[in-house]
Design a protein around this motif. Structure first.
Motif: not given
Length: 572
Positions: A330-354
Motif C-alpha cells: 500500500a501507498g505511493r508506488r516507487e519503482g520495483s525490486r527483486a523479491g518474492d511475489p508471495r510477500r509483495g505485489r508482482l510488478d509484471l512489466v518490471a519482470t518482463l523488462r528484467a
C-alpha cells in the motif's frame, strides 16, 4: 487586505526577470537554471514565452510531469521493441531528451527526494546514467532547470537543487500591467550598459557571498559564470564592474541569510608616499568589494530585509516533510525490486523488462509455445511508500503557577497550533498535568471542535507534576509510533516542578524526576518542542529542553506565526 504592489516595483521586477531569461538562455546548463516563484497565469506564461524566444528554436524545452516514473525520467528498455527484436532496445528518457535545452519542473516545491537527487546528479555530471535492467548506458543530458515554485509559506523546492541554480526570481509582485507591450520599455539585453574595465571578479564575489552569509561555494561560481555571460552578451571579452554588480544582485542577493555590515569609512590618507599601495591595486580591489556589497545590499527586497533583521530566514524544506515508511502493498508506488511475489505485489512489466535482454541466450531453454523464458532472479515486486500520519500531542502545564502567570496565553497559543494541525490534516491530542498527576483530556483526533472544547474546559490550579506529564506524553507518543504514526510532542510549561513521581511535594526531588523523564524522550528519539510559558525565558525550562533534545521557544517571542513555523520545523 494587503495593499497592491507599487507599479514601479512590479516593472523593476519584470525588467530583472527579462534579464535573467536572456542570461539563462545563453548557457542553461552552465547557469544551472532558475527558481521561478509565481502563480499560474499570464505573467508566468509571458516570462516563459520570453525565455523560449531568447533560447531559440534549436534547443529542446521539455516539461516534466508531476508524478513521473523512473523509466520515463531516466530511460530504459523499450519493452515491445525488445521483445520483438530479441535484443535490448534502448528508450531515451526525459533527461536525455532535454539535452542542450531546459527542463521545466512544475510544482517543484513538492518534488520528492529521489527525483531531486536524480536531477541534481544530471546538473553535476551532464549525464543520464542507466545501470538497471541489464543496461549500463550513459546518455548526454546537459540542460538547465526551470523550477516553477507555487508553494505556500515555508514550502520550497529541495535545497539540493536550489544550491545548483544561479537564479531565483519572484514574480508575485508583477501584475499584467507591468509587462511592457512589444516594442516598449527595456528589453532583456538593454538593461545594463557594459563596463569594459577588467577587475578581480572572483575576490569581489566571494567577499560579497561571505558578507551575506552565503555558505555554499557554488553561489560565487555561478555568479562568476553569469558575469561572464553578461559581458559576452554586451560584446566585452571580460566582465566589467557593471557585470559583476549585476551578477551579485541576481545570484547572491536572493541567497542572503544576514544583512551585510556597512562598509567602514576609508582610512585617512597618509602623507608619506611609502604608505601608498603600488599602482593603486589594493585600493581598487577594496573599492570593488565595497561597490558590489553596497549594490547587493540595495537589491535586497524589503520583505527579505525585515526577515533578516528578525533573524527568521532559514532554508525551507520541500513541502510538508512528514514521515514516510516502506510498505509491501500500500501507498505511493516507487519503482520495483527483486523479491518474492508471495510477500509483495508482482510488478509484471518490471519482470518482463528484467528478462527481455537475456532471451537470445535462453533460446535453447525455451519450450514450444513459450514466447519468453522467465527465471527466478527476473521476478520483480513493486515498492511502495506510505506517508505515516502525524499526531501532534499537546502537553499543557495547568498547575497553579501556570494558571497565575500565563495559562490563558498558553491556551491561545495551543488553539492556534490546533488550527494549523487541522489544516495539515494531522491528528491532535491534548493532555494536561496538574495536582498529583496527568490526564488525557483528548485522545488523538481530527476533530477541531472537540479539541477546542477540551482546551476551553481545561481548569488550572494545584501542584506541578512535571515528571508525570512527561511520562504520560511519552507513553502516548510511543503508542502512536507503534501504530505506524509519527508523533510530535509540544510541551507548554515554565519548567518549575514541585511534585515528584511518587506524588510527594518538594522541588528538589521533583526536578530530578522531571530531568529523568526528559532524558527518556532523548533516548527514544522523539521530536519535541518546549514552549516556555514563564513571564521571562527560564533557565530551568531551557535545561529541560536540552535534556529532552527538544527545540526551545520562549512564549514571549512565540506569536502564532512563529509557533507554527517552529512546529513545522520540528516535524520535518
Amino acid at each position: 487586505m494587503s495593499a497592491p504592489p507599487e507599479p514601479e516595483a512590479g516593472r523593476a521586477a519584470w525588467t530583472i526577470a527579462l534579464r535573467v531569461a536572456a542570461l539563462l538562455a545563453a548557457d542553461p546548463h552552465g547557469c544551472g537554471g532558475v527558481r521561478l516563484r509565481a502563480r499560474p497565469g499570464p505573467v508566468r506564461e509571458a516570462w516563459l514565452a520570453a525565455f523560449r524566444a531568447a533560447l531559440g528554436t534549436g534547443s529542446p524545452v521539455r516539461r516534466m510531469p508531476v508524478a513521473i516514473a523512473d523509466d520515463r525520467l531516466l530511460g530504459g528498455l523499450d519493452l515491445p521493441a525488445t521483445l520483438g527484436a530479441g535484443r535490448p532496445v534502448l528508450q531515451r528518457g526525459l533527461l536525455a531528451e532535454a539535452h542542450g535545452g531546459v527542463l521545466i519542473v512544475p510544482m517543484a516545491e513538492r518534488l520528492d527526494a529521489g527525483t531531486a537527487a536524480r536531477l541534481a546528479a544530471c546538473l553535476d555530471t551532464g549525464i543520464a546514467a542507466l545501470a538497471r535492467e541489464g543496461l549500463d548506458v550513459c546518455l548526454p543530458a546537459r540542460f538547465g532547470l526551470i523550477l516553477l515554485d507555487e508553494g505556500e509559506a515555508d514550502e520550497a523546492p529541495p535545497d539540493a537543487l536550489l544550491d545548483r541554480l544561479a537564479f531565483r526570481i519572484d514574480l508575485e509582485t508583477v501584475g499584467i500591467r507591468d509587462i511592457a507591450p512589444e516594442g516598449e520599455g527595456a528589453t532583456a539585453t538593454e538593461i545594463i550598459a557594459p563596463d569594459p574595465d577588467t577587475v578581480r571578479a572572483v575576490e569581489a564575489l566571494c567577499s560579497a557571498a561571505a558578507a551575506l552569509g552565503v555558505d555554499s561555494l557554488r553561489a560565487p561560481i555561478l555568479a562568476l559564470r553569469v558575469a561572464r555571460l553578461a559581458a559576452l552578451r554586451d560584446g566585452a571579452a571580460e566582465p566589467g564592474e557593471a557585470h559583476i554588480v549585476e551578477a551579485a544582485r541576481l545570484v547572491l542577493a536572493p541567497r542572503a541569510t544576514r544583512i551585510p555590515e556597512a562598509a567602514p569609512p576609508p582610512p585617512e590618507r597618509s602623507e608619506r608616499p611609502d604608505d601608498a599601495p603600488e599602482d593603486g591595486q589594493d585600493g581598487a580591489d577594496r573599492a570593488l568589494d565595497d561597490v558590489v556589497l553596497e549594490a547587493v545590499r540595495a537589491a535586497l527586497p524589503p520583505g527579505l530585509l525585515a526577515l533578516l533583521a528578525a533573524g527568521r530566514v532559514r532554508n525551507a524544506s520541500a513541502g510538508r516533510a512528514g514521515s514516510r515508511a516502506a510498505s509491501d502493498r500500500a501507498g505511493r508506488r516507487e519503482g520495483s525490486r527483486a523479491g518474492d511475489p508471495r510477500r509483495g505485489r508482482l510488478d509484471l512489466v518490471a519482470t518482463l523488462r528484467a528478462a527481455a535482454p537475456w532471451q537470445k541466450l535462453r533460446a535453447s531453454a525455451r519450450r514450444p509455445q513459450q514466447p519468453i523464458v522467465i527465471r527466478g532472479d527476473d521476478i520483480r515486486v513493486a515498492r511502495f511508500r506510505r506517508r505515516s500520519e502525524t499526531t501532534t500531542i499537546f502537553a499543557v502545564d495547568a498547575s497553579g503557577s501556570a494558571a497565575i502567570e500565563r495559562l490563558a496565553e498558553a491556551k491561545g497559543a495551543v488553539e492556534g497550533l490546533l488550527a494549523e494541525s487541522y489544516a495539515r490534516r494531522d491528528r491532535v491530542a491534548l493532555l494536561a498535568f496538574r495536582g498529583a498527576g496527568a490526564d488525557i483530556v483528548l485522545p488523538p483526533t481530527r476533530s477541531l471542535v472537540r479539541a477546542k472544547r477540551g482546551l476551553a474546559g481545561l481548569p488550572g490550579g494545584g501542584g506541578t507534576p512535571l515528571a508525570a506529564g512527561l511520562d504520560a506524553a511519552l507513553l502516548l507518543a510511543l503508542s502512536v509510533r507503534r501504530g505506524g504514526g509519527s508523533p510530535l510532542v509540544v510541551l507548554l510549561t515554565d519548567g518549575r516542578a514541585n511534585v515528584a513521581r511518587s506524588g510527594e511535594p518538594g522541588r528538589g526531588r521533583a526536578g530530578e524526576d522531571a530531568l529523568a523523564a526528559a532524558r527518556a524522550f532523548r533516548s527514544e528519539g522523539l521530536p519535541a518542542l518546549l514552549v516556555d510559558t514563564a513571564a521571562r525565558p527560564s533557565e530551568t525550562a531551557r535545561r529541560l529542553a536540552e535534556a529532552m533534545a527538544a527545540r526551545y521557544l520562549p512564549l514571549p517571542q512565540a506569536d502564532a506565526a512563529r509557533l507554527g513555523a517552529a512546529v513545522r520545523a520540528v516535524a520535518s
